[in-house]
Design an enzyme around this catalytic site. Structure first.
Site, PDB file in Angstrom:
ATOM      1  N   GLU A 108       0.860  -1.171   0.000  1.00  0.00           N
ATOM      2  CA  GLU A 108       0.000   0.000   0.000  1.00  0.00           C
ATOM      3  C   GLU A 108       0.897   1.221   0.000  1.00  0.00           C
ATOM      4  OE1 GLU A 108      -3.785   0.328   2.425  1.00  0.00           O
ATOM      5  OE2 GLU A 108      -2.380   1.578   3.561  1.00  0.00           O
ATOM      6  N   TYR A 119       7.107  -0.358  -9.057  1.00  0.00           N
ATOM      7  CA  TYR A 119       6.223  -1.475  -8.747  1.00  0.00           C
ATOM      8  C   TYR A 119       5.467  -1.956  -9.984  1.00  0.00           C
ATOM      9  CZ  TYR A 119       7.238  -0.192  -3.920  1.00  0.00           C
ATOM     10  OH  TYR A 119       7.878   0.085  -2.738  1.00  0.00           O
TER      11      TYR A 119
END
Length: 152
Positions: A108, A119
């Site tokens: 998160e 990512y």
């Protein structure tokens, strides 16, 4: 000689912009590591696992759950960024998490975090959003984005 916790905290002090309030303090890291399901990985400036006598250039901290591993923190000292260390840390995490039985990685982050592109290239995809989840030190509210990456 710095112990591993000192190494984590040294990288943390340089890697996180205080404007966002995202860095953990020493007690938070210590408490996480005493739980038994949290793991860390330290990387050298060459992108290899840290060996004795080296100074850490980056680290990850993760938590294992049933068939999942959550990336809690990933940090690279700014002087070593753009050299593939983040990718090296993620590769090591994927391997270790898989060995611990994880079938996917979770993370998160705040909306607008520059690490999102790293990512994405690693295979993380968006799975959720929490409106106004984070609060900056100046009181601004920012959405949290949740991502997952399948472990093959």
């Amino acid at each position: 000689m710095l112990d591993d916790l000192d190494q984590i905290m040294a990288v943390m002090a340089t890697a996180f912009d205080p404007a966002w309030g995202e860095a953990w303090n020493r007690r938070q890291v210590e408490d996480a590591l005493t739980l038994g399901n949290c793991h860390y990985f330290l990387v050298s400036p060459e992108g290899k696992p840290l060996t004795e006598g080296e100074i850490a250039a980056g680290f990850s901290l993760s938590r294992t759950g049933y068939e999942e591993e959550e990336l809690l923190l990933l940090a690279v000292d700014p002087q070593f960024r753009r050299k593939g260390l983040g990718r090296s840390i993620l590769d090591a995490l994927r391997f270790a998490a898989g060995a611990r039985g994880a079938k996917r990685l979770l993370l998160e982050m705040r909306r607008g975090n520059s690490a999102e592109s790293l990512y994405a290239t690693f295979g993380f995809y968006a799975i959720g959003e929490r409106k106004d989840y984070y609060r900056t030190p100046n009181g601004e509210r920012i959405d949290a984005l949740t991502f997952a990456c399948d472990i093959d």
